[in-house]
Motif scaffolding. Structure first.
Motif, PDB file in Angstrom:
ATOM      1  N   PRO A 159       0.822  -1.219   0.000  1.00  0.00           N
ATOM      2  CA  PRO A 159       0.000   0.000   0.000  1.00  0.00           C
ATOM      3  C   PRO A 159       0.857   1.271   0.000  1.00  0.00           C
ATOM      4  O   PRO A 159       1.868   1.350   0.695  1.00  0.00           O
ATOM      5  N   VAL A 160       0.422   2.256  -0.817  1.00  0.00           N
ATOM      6  CA  VAL A 160       1.138   3.525  -0.883  1.00  0.00           C
ATOM      7  C   VAL A 160       0.226   4.719  -0.631  1.00  0.00           C
ATOM      8  O   VAL A 160       0.705   5.843  -0.517  1.00  0.00           O
ATOM      9  N   TRP A 161      -1.088   4.486  -0.569  1.00  0.00           N
ATOM     10  CA  TRP A 161      -2.032   5.583  -0.314  1.00  0.00           C
ATOM     11  C   TRP A 161      -3.272   4.976   0.333  1.00  0.00           C
ATOM     12  O   TRP A 161      -3.729   3.921  -0.089  1.00  0.00           O
ATOM     13  N   PRO A 162      -3.829   5.624   1.351  1.00  0.00           N
ATOM     14  CA  PRO A 162      -4.984   5.038   2.055  1.00  0.00           C
ATOM     15  C   PRO A 162      -6.195   4.867   1.142  1.00  0.00           C
ATOM     16  O   PRO A 162      -6.248   5.394   0.029  1.00  0.00           O
ATOM     17  N   ALA A 163      -7.182   4.125   1.655  1.00  0.00           N
ATOM     18  CA  ALA A 163      -8.414   3.887   0.905  1.00  0.00           C
ATOM     19  C   ALA A 163      -9.033   5.212   0.463  1.00  0.00           C
ATOM     20  O   ALA A 163      -9.058   6.193   1.213  1.00  0.00           O
ATOM     21  N   GLN A 164      -9.525   5.219  -0.762  1.00  0.00           N
ATOM     22  CA  GLN A 164     -10.109   6.406  -1.367  1.00  0.00           C
ATOM     23  C   GLN A 164     -11.615   6.235  -1.536  1.00  0.00           C
ATOM     24  O   GLN A 164     -12.124   5.124  -1.629  1.00  0.00           O
ATOM     25  N   ARG A 165     -12.297   7.365  -1.608  1.00  0.00           N
ATOM     26  CA  ARG A 165     -13.722   7.350  -1.894  1.00  0.00           C
ATOM     27  C   ARG A 165     -13.942   7.876  -3.308  1.00  0.00           C
ATOM     28  O   ARG A 165     -13.506   8.981  -3.656  1.00  0.00           O
ATOM     29  N   PHE A 166     -14.583   7.069  -4.140  1.00  0.00           N
ATOM     30  CA  PHE A 166     -15.008   7.531  -5.455  1.00  0.00           C
ATOM     31  C   PHE A 166     -16.422   8.096  -5.328  1.00  0.00           C
ATOM     32  O   PHE A 166     -17.257   7.518  -4.618  1.00  0.00           O
ATOM     33  N   VAL A 167     -16.697   9.212  -6.014  1.00  0.00           N
ATOM     34  CA  VAL A 167     -18.012   9.832  -5.911  1.00  0.00           C
ATOM     35  C   VAL A 167     -18.574  10.140  -7.294  1.00  0.00           C
ATOM     36  O   VAL A 167     -17.829  10.316  -8.264  1.00  0.00           O
ATOM     37  N   VAL A 168     -19.909  10.186  -7.357  1.00  0.00           N
ATOM     38  CA  VAL A 168     -20.613  10.562  -8.580  1.00  0.00           C
ATOM     39  C   VAL A 168     -20.873  12.052  -8.521  1.00  0.00           C
ATOM     40  O   VAL A 168     -21.439  12.558  -7.539  1.00  0.00           O
TER      41      VAL A 168
END
Length: 297
Positions: A159-168
């Motif tokens: 892992p190199v970046w924390p969990a992301q949120r994708f949005v509409v």
């Protein structure tokens, strides 16, 4: 084996890997004519053709495929022996080739470039960023960086970046004209960006609410392989799109974009760097992985 034979074999392997004399020349820092001469000399010495050449393509002959199959372990051993010489150096050296998504290039690689090159002056860094899926082994890259769900299963992933949120999101004027979707099913009535992978298939928007997980094959008149184009068209009020929230926040805060279906957009994907499981890590790769990895929590 004579030294010129070994160099010609290395040139042959590079042309075979890239399927291109021009790309092999760029990788080896040689002229295209020098690459062509090396392959032609090798073919003359062996008495067989190794490539079928046309104005549009370069493909291995059956003899070429056989030679490459037998040659790769030997060249791998030579490269490993040379790489092990770095154990006797004060600092790592060599070339590190990275293929990443554009998001990863901005979020992970960009902030590390100055520190990495300053710490390791004998390393050359080559970065190719695009949003298509790439076989890093086939294309000769040492490292890939992609969202977790796109990492091949046979790779070591870090892992190199924390969990992301994708949005509409969409522009206010778009929703004023077409209405606001209240449920993923409503996307069937909207002009959505469709993301096409290099192999021709479309990305399905991944939405979730509680235990319900959906992969929505959205409709739309715009298909892209580049998230920047998607964002531009969304800001222009042409389409709605599905992108990492961090990239959209400045536009959302300025009122240029509006989130919708927020309860269907959970925190769900992290950025990972990955590399072949069976390959010994070069000193340049190890140095980058150690610098880029997320600290243990």
């Amino acid at each position: 084996m004579q030294l010129d034979n070994l160099s010609h074999l290395a040139v042959f392997a590079s042309v075979a890997r890239h399927g291109s004399f021009r790309k092999a020349a760029a990788e080896l820092a040689l002229s295209a004519s020098a690459v062509s001469y090396a392959v032609r000399t090798l073919e003359d010495r062996l008495g067989v053709g190794l490539f079928n050449r046309t104005t549009r393509s370069v493909a291995l002959t059956e003899a070429g495929k056989h030679l490459l199959e037998r040659l790769q372990p030997a060249l791998g051993g030579v490269n490993l022996a040379l790489e092990e010489m770095n154990l006797f150096r004060a600092s790592p050296s060599g070339t590190l080739r990275i293929n990443s998504s554009r998001d990863a290039a901005v979020m992970v690689i960009g902030p590390l470039i100055q520190r990495y090159l300053a710490a390791y002056p004998d390393i050359t860094l080559e970065v190719v960023s695009d949003d298509g899926m790439v076989d890093i082994v086939e294309r000769g890259f040492d490292l890939g960086i992609r969202y977790e769900e796109h990492v091949p299963e046979d790779m070591i992933a870090v892992p190199v970046w924390p969990a992301q949120r994708f949005v509409v999101v969409g522009a206010p004027e778009y929703f004023a004209r077409h209405g606001v979707p209240q449920h993923p099913d409503d996307l069937a009535h909207h002009n959505c960006v469709r993301y096409r992978f290099p192999r021709g298939n479309f990305y399905k928007w991944e939405l979730a609410k509680g235990d319900v997980k959906l992969e929505v094959d959205v409709p739309g008149r715009l298909s892209v392989g580049d998230s920047e184009l998607a964002l531009r068209a969304t800001l222009d009020g042409v389409v709605i799109t599905f992108l990492p929230e961090y990239r959209l926040l400045p536009h959302i805060e300025a009122g240029r974009l509006v989130r919708v279906l927020e309860d269907w957009c959970p925190l769900n994907t992290a950025l990972m760097m990955y590399y072949p499981r069976q390959r010994r890590m070069s000193s340049a790769l190890r140095a980058f992985v150690d610098m880029a990895r997320l600290p243990a929590i």
